[in-house]
Design an enzyme around this catalytic site. Structure first.
Site, PDB file in Angstrom:
ATOM      1  N   LYS A  90       0.754  -1.087  -0.020  1.00  0.00           N
ATOM      2  CA  LYS A  90      -0.090   0.070  -0.046  1.00  0.00           C
ATOM      3  C   LYS A  90       1.095   1.187   0.058  1.00  0.00           C
ATOM      4  CE  LYS A  90      -4.123   2.231   0.187  1.00  0.00           C
ATOM      5  NZ  LYS A  90      -3.481   2.820  -0.961  1.00  0.00           N
ATOM      6  N   GLN A 111       7.264   4.082   4.115  1.00  0.00           N
ATOM      7  CA  GLN A 111       5.858   3.635   3.783  1.00  0.00           C
ATOM      8  C   GLN A 111       5.735   2.225   4.478  1.00  0.00           C
ATOM      9  OE1 GLN A 111       3.740   5.582   1.515  1.00  0.00           O
ATOM     10  NE2 GLN A 111       2.194   5.008   3.049  1.00  0.00           N
ATOM     11  N   LYS A 114       5.428   3.642   8.373  1.00  0.00           N
ATOM     12  CA  LYS A 114       4.354   4.333   8.456  1.00  0.00           C
ATOM     13  C   LYS A 114       3.027   3.498   8.640  1.00  0.00           C
ATOM     14  CE  LYS A 114       4.176   7.614   5.421  1.00  0.00           C
ATOM     15  NZ  LYS A 114       3.692   8.499   4.366  1.00  0.00           N
ATOM     16  N   LYS A 126       5.428   1.728  -3.010  1.00  0.00           N
ATOM     17  CA  LYS A 126       5.113   3.060  -3.621  1.00  0.00           C
ATOM     18  C   LYS A 126       5.505   2.982  -5.196  1.00  0.00           C
ATOM     19  CE  LYS A 126       4.805   7.561  -2.430  1.00  0.00           C
ATOM     20  NZ  LYS A 126       4.010   8.122  -0.965  1.00  0.00           N
ATOM     21  N   ASP A 166      -0.128  10.853  -4.653  1.00  0.00           N
ATOM     22  CA  ASP A 166       1.299  11.446  -4.004  1.00  0.00           C
ATOM     23  C   ASP A 166       1.418  12.417  -4.801  1.00  0.00           C
ATOM     24  OD1 ASP A 166       3.185  10.814  -1.687  1.00  0.00           O
ATOM     25  OD2 ASP A 166       4.445  11.502  -3.574  1.00  0.00           O
ATOM     26  N   THR A 209      -4.362  13.333   5.179  1.00  0.00           N
ATOM     27  CA  THR A 209      -3.009  13.681   5.463  1.00  0.00           C
ATOM     28  C   THR A 209      -2.699  14.872   6.165  1.00  0.00           C
ATOM     29  OG1 THR A 209      -2.362  12.486   3.404  1.00  0.00           O
ATOM     30  CG2 THR A 209      -0.586  13.640   4.517  1.00  0.00           C
ATOM     31  N   ASN A 240      -2.476  19.187  -2.168  1.00  0.00           N
ATOM     32  CA  ASN A 240      -2.986  18.374  -1.429  1.00  0.00           C
ATOM     33  C   ASN A 240      -2.839  18.590   0.119  1.00  0.00           C
ATOM     34  OD1 ASN A 240      -3.588  15.461   0.130  1.00  0.00           O
ATOM     35  ND2 ASN A 240      -5.632  16.257  -1.113  1.00  0.00           N
TER      36      ASN A 240
HETATM   37  P1  NDP Z   1       0.954  17.777  -4.379  1.00  0.00           P
HETATM   38  O1  NDP Z   1       1.426  17.411  -5.874  1.00  0.00           O
HETATM   39  O2  NDP Z   1      -0.600  17.950  -4.401  1.00  0.00           O
HETATM   40  O3  NDP Z   1       1.802  19.165  -4.166  1.00  0.00           O
HETATM   41  C1  NDP Z   1       3.084  19.311  -3.969  1.00  0.00           C
HETATM   42  C2  NDP Z   1       3.361  20.671  -3.454  1.00  0.00           C
HETATM   43  O4  NDP Z   1       4.668  20.587  -3.394  1.00  0.00           O
HETATM   44  C3  NDP Z   1       3.271  21.434  -4.746  1.00  0.00           C
HETATM   45  O5  NDP Z   1       2.873  23.015  -4.034  1.00  0.00           O
HETATM   46  C4  NDP Z   1       4.501  21.502  -5.167  1.00  0.00           C
HETATM   47  O6  NDP Z   1       5.000  22.622  -6.122  1.00  0.00           O
HETATM   48  C5  NDP Z   1       5.470  21.134  -4.039  1.00  0.00           C
HETATM   49  N1  NDP Z   1       6.827  20.538  -4.593  1.00  0.00           N
HETATM   50  C6  NDP Z   1       6.965  19.363  -5.278  1.00  0.00           C
HETATM   51  N2  NDP Z   1       8.052  19.026  -5.521  1.00  0.00           N
HETATM   52  C7  NDP Z   1       8.810  20.113  -5.046  1.00  0.00           C
HETATM   53  C8  NDP Z   1      10.091  20.535  -5.352  1.00  0.00           C
HETATM   54  N3  NDP Z   1      11.146  19.712  -5.696  1.00  0.00           N
HETATM   55  N4  NDP Z   1      10.708  21.662  -4.858  1.00  0.00           N
HETATM   56  C9  NDP Z   1       9.577  22.435  -4.227  1.00  0.00           C
HETATM   57  N5  NDP Z   1       8.009  22.143  -4.111  1.00  0.00           N
HETATM   58  C10 NDP Z   1       7.938  21.137  -4.610  1.00  0.00           C
HETATM   59  O7  NDP Z   1       1.431  16.761  -3.619  1.00  0.00           O
HETATM   60  P2  NDP Z   1       0.942  16.325  -2.185  1.00  0.00           P
HETATM   61  O8  NDP Z   1       0.477  17.497  -1.405  1.00  0.00           O
HETATM   62  O9  NDP Z   1       0.136  14.949  -2.128  1.00  0.00           O
HETATM   63  O10 NDP Z   1       2.234  15.957  -1.278  1.00  0.00           O
HETATM   64  C11 NDP Z   1       3.123  16.656  -0.782  1.00  0.00           C
HETATM   65  C12 NDP Z   1       4.150  15.900   0.167  1.00  0.00           C
HETATM   66  O11 NDP Z   1       3.404  15.098   1.087  1.00  0.00           O
HETATM   67  C13 NDP Z   1       4.913  14.765  -0.557  1.00  0.00           C
HETATM   68  O12 NDP Z   1       6.229  14.706   0.120  1.00  0.00           O
HETATM   69  C14 NDP Z   1       4.330  13.499  -0.322  1.00  0.00           C
HETATM   70  O13 NDP Z   1       4.954  12.344  -0.513  1.00  0.00           O
HETATM   71  C15 NDP Z   1       3.606  13.546   0.963  1.00  0.00           C
HETATM   72  N6  NDP Z   1       2.600  12.955   1.230  1.00  0.00           N
HETATM   73  C16 NDP Z   1       1.338  13.067   0.867  1.00  0.00           C
HETATM   74  C17 NDP Z   1       0.319  12.215   1.123  1.00  0.00           C
HETATM   75  C18 NDP Z   1      -0.956  12.310   0.155  1.00  0.00           C
HETATM   76  O14 NDP Z   1      -2.103  11.696   0.718  1.00  0.00           O
HETATM   77  N7  NDP Z   1      -1.174  13.060  -0.771  1.00  0.00           N
HETATM   78  C19 NDP Z   1       0.121  11.357   2.156  1.00  0.00           C
HETATM   79  C20 NDP Z   1       1.415  11.391   2.852  1.00  0.00           C
HETATM   80  C21 NDP Z   1       2.546  12.277   2.517  1.00  0.00           C
HETATM   81  P3  NDP Z   1       4.800  22.672  -7.634  1.00  0.00           P
HETATM   82  O15 NDP Z   1       3.408  22.640  -7.998  1.00  0.00           O
HETATM   83  O16 NDP Z   1       5.496  23.984  -8.167  1.00  0.00           O
HETATM   84  O17 NDP Z   1       5.487  21.502  -8.152  1.00  0.00           O
HETATM   85  O1  2IT Z   2       2.938   8.788   1.375  1.00  0.00           O
HETATM   86  C1  2IT Z   2       1.920   8.576   1.681  1.00  0.00           C
HETATM   87  O2  2IT Z   2       1.489   7.928   2.704  1.00  0.00           O
HETATM   88  C2  2IT Z   2       0.846   8.694   0.468  1.00  0.00           C
HETATM   89  N1  2IT Z   2       1.278   9.287  -0.391  1.00  0.00           N
HETATM   90  C3  2IT Z   2      -0.518   8.145   0.647  1.00  0.00           C
HETATM   91  C4  2IT Z   2      -0.431   6.627   0.361  1.00  0.00           C
HETATM   92  C5  2IT Z   2      -1.821   6.024   0.307  1.00  0.00           C
HETATM   93  O3  2IT Z   2      -1.806   4.782   0.066  1.00  0.00           O
HETATM   94  O4  2IT Z   2      -2.877   6.480   0.809  1.00  0.00           O
END
Ligand code: NDP
Ligand code: 2IT
Length: 453
Positions: A90, A111, A114, A126, A166, A209, A240
């Site tokens: 997952k 993961q 976690k 992943k 992600d 999240t 997100n």
């Molecule tokens: P999104 O794609 O929705 O948003 C990512 C954000 O981070 C954007 O604002 C993006 O800017 C910025 N970003 C991405 N890469 C870079 C970079 N190299 N340098 C600077 N800014 C960057 O992703 P999420 O919000 O889902 O994910 C954000 C973080 O949370 C990640 O680390 C992800 O692994 C983690 N995460 C996500 C989960 C989920 O459920 N979605 C669960 C647990 C953890 P830009 O648009 O300019 O690229």
């Molecule tokens: O980093 C993470 O925990 C996620 N991107 C979510 C994974 C999931 O299966 O919901």
């Protein structure tokens, strides 16, 4: 560090030298586990960690697709099936040009721990691609997702491996991926999570999240009889996780003063409110615009662009009580941590995966800042993904109150487990050791029960 851990890390480096993020994640875990192995040599004897750093399976594949000009494009697709000791693999899918094997292996490795901490029956995985969704039309994204799933569908399934979103993979991509899986397999099953509410998604998965990270922050502050009310919070990212971290902080009367994307950050000393946040959601999720536009729209805010080659991330120099990195890995380094500490930060709670560098973590722990590592603090997303799987299996859906109550309970339990485990191993208040040891113990016990496989 014990010589066992040192030898172990050297061995991992020899085999994975070109994967710096993976090595970084493994080293941190191994350093924590030194405390466990001293007291419990049975884990060493079973070579549980040696087995755990080797993914059960790595799938790498070609993803060809045709762009709007009719030109053929080729990307690389991956799925890392890291550990199935506790349940089906997952974890999310990331679409970003920086994606490579090492990045996905670090994410899949994290993961595993976690998912173990959530207490739910899920293994760790992943996947993703170096495809860049930025600037692509909806049709291009759809064709890419269909090509990606045409290969991936033979490796996943509701009892085998259940991907989710992600970076770069949100509701739009999950829809296209699900449609292609269903078409090829002729099965309407819970093979992906993060689905839209009308066709199998769970309420609160989108929010989970960010909300979960804020619930974790609340628990950490509670240990010092503090709350989020009135706290000035710096948040990075605007996707997100950042959006729903900001939303829940506002719900707890926190003051959110920054957001960012890869172009730079906005600082709004007046703070976000619900109206401004809804505008950001529309900007990012519908118009797919840049955060710099915030400062054009709201005159109270300034925008600071990222300078190429910059050694620090100036966002972390904004004075705040709490910092919640929600963008990407290694976005907060040792210098950034020192800037936060100098400004009196009390808490750093990670919505993103591994956003703080090892030097940053060391500085925060040294300064006795409450530091919540991502594998504990951002587990709310995957936890609600598992609740989505459970609802899909039962072919029913729970109301918002029920899912939120379960999420809050899960985050409380993760916090307690990390805190109690840290104390058990003589490292009170160190959530890094607590998360790594508690996450590992459950997986390693399952591996030992299941024999050498
Ligand atoms: P999104 O794609 O929705 O948003 C990512 C954000 O981070 C954007 O604002 C993006 O800017 C910025 N970003 C991405 N890469 C870079 C970079 N190299 N340098 C600077 N800014 C960057 O992703 P999420 O919000 O889902 O994910 C954000 C973080 O949370 C990640 O680390 C992800 O692994 C983690 N995460 C996500 C989960 C989920 O459920 N979605 C669960 C647990 C953890 P830009 O648009 O300019 O690229
Ligand atoms: O980093 C993470 O925990 C996620 N991107 C979510 C994974 C999931 O299966 O919901």
């Amino acid at each position: 560090m014990s010589s066992y851990v040192e030898d172990f890390i050297n061995g991992v480096r020899v085999r994975n030298g070109c994967e710096p993020e993976f090595l970084q994640a493994v080293r941190e875990v191994a350093e924590s586990l030194a405390l466990l192995f001293d007291a419990h040599p049975e884990y060493r004897k079973a070579r549980a960690l040696e087995r755990l750093v080797e993914p059960e399976r790595v799938i790498m594949f070609r993803v060809p697709w045709v762009d709007e000009e009719g030109a053929v494009q080729v990307n690389r697709g991956f799925r890392i099936e890291f550990s199935s000791a506790l349940g089906p693999y997952k974890g999310g899918l990331r679409f970003h040009p920086s994606v490579d094997l090492g990045v996905l292996k670090f994410l899949a490795f994290e993961q595993v721990f976690k998912n173990s901490l959530t207490t739910l029956p899920i293994g760790g995985g992943k996947g993703g691609s170096d495809f860049n969704p930025k600037g692509k039309s909806d049709n291009e994204v759809m064709r890419f997702c269909q090509s990606f799933m045409t290969e991936l569908c033979r490796h996943i399934g509701p009892d085998t491996d259940v991907p989710a979103g992600d970076i770069g993979v949100g509701a739009r991509e999950i829809g296209f991926l699900f449609g292609q899986y269903k078409r090829i397999r002729n099965e309407f099953t819970g093979v992906l999570t993060g689905k839209a509410l009308g066709w199998g998604g769970s309420v609160l998965r989108t929010e989970a999240t960010g909300y979960g990270a804020v619930y974790f922050a609340r628990e950490m502050l509670g240990t010092r009889d503090e709350s989020l009310a009135g706290k000035v919070c710096v948040v990075s990212g605007s996707g997100n996780v950042a959006q729903y971290t900001a939303e829940r902080l506002l719900g707890m009367e926190g003051r959110v003063v920054t957001l960012s994307d890869s172009g730079g950050f906005i600082h709004d000393p007046d703070g976000l409110d619900r109206e401004k946040l809804e505008w950001v959601k529309e900007l990012k999720n519908e118009r797919r615009g840049r955060i710099s536009e915030y400062a054009e729209k709201f005159k109270s805010a300034t925008f600071t662009a990222v300078e190429s080659g910059a050694k620090t991330n100036l966002l972390w120099s904004v004075k705040a009580d709490c910092a919640l990195p929600c963008a990407t890995q290694n976005e907060l380094n040792g210098e950034d941590a020192k800037a936060l500490i100098k400004n009196g930060v009390q808490l750093v709670c990670e919505g993103a995966n591994m956003p703080t560098t090892p030097e940053g973590v060391e500085a925060l722990l040294e300064a006795k800042v409450l530091y919540g590592p991502g594998k504990a603090a951002n587990a709310g997303g995957v936890a609600v993904s598992q609740l989505e799987m459970a609802q899909n299996s039962m072919r029913l859906s729970w109301p918002r109150e029920e899912v939120d109550a379960r999420l809050q309970h899960i985050m409380k339990c993760i916090h307690r487990t990390c805190a109690e485990t840290a104390t058990e191993f003589g490292a009170a208040d160190n959530y890094v050791h607590g998360a790594n040891i508690a996450g590992f113990r459950k997986v390693a016990d399952a591996m030992i029960d299941q024999g050498v496989v």
